[in-house]
Design a protein around this motif. Structure first.
Motif: not given
Ligand code: OGA
Ligand code: ZN
Length: 359
Positions: A225-246
């Motif tokens: 239903n949203q091929p343009e959205f699908y394309k950018i979501l399946t092609n854009t590399t994002v960073t995921f990050k977790f931070t704590d004291i250790d």
């Protein structure tokens, strides 16, 4: 002497050309592979590249072959056909129809008494991406006892087991009383934990209801239903990050990852933890529109199954496919305590494959 390839004109393998070395390295007699583990006793890279097929014949479901290096043996044609056509014993994912969906519940008292019931549970797990297990003890550590009946637990910096409980200064927002919108866990890990188990010891607060969303169904909907959205979501590399004291944990990936055939492979979605790179303005505009749309789908009643995890229940879900969430709760109205752990797909997939496949 034959050629390097063989064309079989009978049965299911008609018109399929089988390369001589491809066949030769599938010989499974005791002179070729160890009969306990089916591992090769020779180095296939050292086979003669000009290997020929001297003779072949088909007898019912068997293909008999003699090779120019003197090796010979027979093959089960169904096995060759299944391998060539990627036919797997692991059931295919089903697209959810949330409106007609019946929650998939299994009984802890049955699954470990009867292997057929366990296999049924694992098949449902691969079709729908989750199962709920009732009648476990509402005691600490029960989630580990349960998981270890399936296989080894994956420890992380949260420990072997994590307590989902509202507490001050938590290192993760899961350990508060806040709402958790649909998300997948730990997208910052290498690799992301495959399967999550959450066990309910107490759920006496007002609120704290659970939900599941099938990322595979969401991805499929976007694709159609949203091929343009699908394309950018399946092609854009994002960073995921977790931070704590250790520790600080970082990984980069797409929100929807596809495999080499462009089929759905994995979803990573956690608005608490993702950072898109500074792309050009148009790309970012489109990415933000697409992510907003995906967020809406993942939190809409069209895709969400709502249920209440009550004392003694475990939900086990595919963290590479499903998103999960909870409504906010009021810790002043009663105690809420879940315990969770992760296991790898090796455990469930390996068990299921072992039960369904002769070799
Ligand atoms: C989590 C989580 C859900 C809940 O701990 O990752 O999403 O119901 N918890 O508290
Ligand atoms: Zn979570």
């Amino acid at each position: 002497m034959g050629k390097k390839v063989i064309l079989i004109n009978e049965g299911k393998l008609s018109e399929i050309k089988l390369h001589s070395i491809w066949l030769r390295e599938r010989l499974n007699g005791s002179e070729f592979v160890d009969q306990n583990n089916l591992q090769r006793l020779y180095e296939p890279s050292l086979l003669d590249n000009n290997l020929l097929i001297n003779m072949h014949s088909v007898d019912k479901n068997k293909l008999n072959v003699e090779f120019s290096d003197g090796a010979k043996g027979s093959f089960n044609i169904d096995d060759l056909f299944n391998e060539i056509n990627n036919i797997d014993v692991i059931p295919e994912k089903k697209i959810w129809d949330v409106n007609s969906h019946n929650i998939k519940i299994f009984d802890n008292n049955k699954i470990f008494k009867n292997n057929d019931e366990l296999i049924k549970m694992l098949k449902v797990f691969y079709q729908y991406g989750y199962v709920i297990i009732k009648n476990t003890k509402a005691e600490e550590n029960e989630v580990i006892n349960f998981a270890e009946k399936l296989g080894p637990v994956r420890s992380t910096n949260f420990g072997k087991l994590f307590n989902v409980i509202s507490k001050p200064n938590p290192n993760d927002l899961a350990y508060t009383a806040l709402e958790l919108t649909s998300h997948s866990d730990n997208p910052y890990r290498k690799p992301v934990p495959g399967i999550q188990l959450l066990h309910c010891i107490a759920n006496e607060s007002t609120g704290g209801d659970s939900s599941l969303v099938d990322g595979f169904s969401v991805s499929n909907f976007l694709k159609l239903n949203q091929p343009e959205f699908y394309k950018i979501l399946t092609n854009t590399t994002v960073t995921f990050k977790f931070t704590d004291i250790d520790t600080i944990l970082v990984d980069q990936a797409k929100l929807i990852e596809l495999d080499h055939n462009n089929n759905f492979k994995q979803i990573r979605f956690s608005g608490r933890l993702d950072y898109v790179p500074l792309l050009d303005e148009n790309s970012l505009n489109l990415f933000y529109e697409a992510r907003k749309y995906m967020f809406k789908l993942c939190n809409s009643d069209d895709f969400k199954i709502k249920y209440r995890l009550s004392k003694g229940m475990i939900v086990m879900f595919d963290n590479l496919r499903l998103l999960h969430g909870r409504t906010k709760f009021d810790p002043n109205t009663g105690f809420r305590h879940l315990q969770g752990c992760y296991i790898d797909h090796d455990v469930t997939e390996g068990k299921l494959r072992r039960s369904l496949q002769p070799n």
